[in-house]
Scaffold this active site. Structure first.
Site, PDB file in Angstrom:
ATOM      1  N   HIS A 108       0.846  -1.187   0.000  1.00  0.00           N
ATOM      2  CA  HIS A 108       0.000   0.000   0.000  1.00  0.00           C
ATOM      3  C   HIS A 108       0.885   1.241   0.000  1.00  0.00           C
ATOM      4  CE1 HIS A 108       0.869  -0.699   4.271  1.00  0.00           C
ATOM      5  NE2 HIS A 108       0.728   0.613   4.437  1.00  0.00           N
ATOM      6  N   THR A 109       0.320   2.363  -0.272  1.00  0.00           N
ATOM      7  CA  THR A 109       1.002   3.670  -0.374  1.00  0.00           C
ATOM      8  C   THR A 109       1.833   3.768  -1.650  1.00  0.00           C
ATOM      9  OG1 THR A 109       1.097   3.857   2.037  1.00  0.00           O
ATOM     10  CG2 THR A 109       2.473   5.366   0.758  1.00  0.00           C
TER      11      THR A 109
END
Length: 224
Positions: free
Chosen positions: A98-99
């Site tokens: 994620h990110t």
């Protein structure tokens, strides 16, 4: 960029193994390095052995622990009397989920394996070190994820993928690994944790070897 694979050959690999075997077995009197095993920045205790085609990187193992054929032990601190089955993997590496826009290492890091990188340093930087206690059994094909801690006396079932810490004297299995049961009763585990038999000298273990054949006898001996 030079293609290093041109330098590889069976003879070169064999000679490299011979150098490694002589180097480590000269340094550690009670060590046996299996055929074609590779060791990089690794430390040993006493009475250790590796099977064939083992790869160990930035790791340490305590007295009597052994690594079976085909295992890759990376960024690992391992205690005493551990049994590592064939084709076990520790700290195999994590990719961000994620990110970051991409999971490809060339995007977020600068690994040597990539022919082109877009970063000058690792921007993901996960906690890699795996910590394994004493008297732990890692069964065949188990994978221990980066940063995991495994308590004393635990058993990791064959083909398990461990992504979270494991409590002492627990048996876990599955993908991802989940708790199955404890090896012993809580009061017996307390005795084992308190006695820390793996830290006793070899003469004591030799003299009391029969106690290790029955957990009740062992606990009764330590309750006296």
């Amino acid at each position: 960029m030079f293609d290093r694979s041109y330098l590889q050959s069976p003879l070169r690999e064999y000679l490299s193994w011979i150098v490694t075997k002589i180097k480590y077995q000269s340094k550690y009197k009670y060590l046996r390095v299996g055929y074609m095993s590779k060791l990089f920045n690794t430390t040993f205790g006493k009475y250790n052995w590796t099977g064939n085609n083992v790869l160990m990187i930035n790791s340490s193992i305590g007295d009597f622990s052994y690594i079976s054929d085909g295992s890759v032990i990376n960024e690992t601190i391992m205690g005493k009397f551990c049994s590592v089955g064939p084709n076990v993997r520790t700290a195999p590496g994590k990719h961000p989920t994620h990110t970051f826009v991409s999971t490809h290492p060339a995007i977020y890091a600068n690994p040597d394996c990539c022919l082109k990188n877009f970063q000058t340093k690792d921007q993901h930087n996960p906690t890699r070190t795996v910590v394994i206690g004493n008297d732990v059994w890692l069964c065949a094909n188990a994978v221990i994820a980066d940063g995991v801690k495994i308590g004393d006396g635990a058993i990791i079932a064959a083909n398990a993928v461990v992504t979270a810490d494991v409590e002492p004297y627990s048996i876990v299995g599955g993908i991802p690994a989940k708790f199955i049961r404890k090896r012993f009763k809580d009061e017996q585990i307390d005795v084992l944790n308190e006695s820390k038999w793996w830290d006793k000298n070899i003469d004591w273990i030799d003299e009391n070897a029969q106690l290790f054949l029955n957990i009740e006898n062992y606990c009764n001996f330590h309750k006296k």
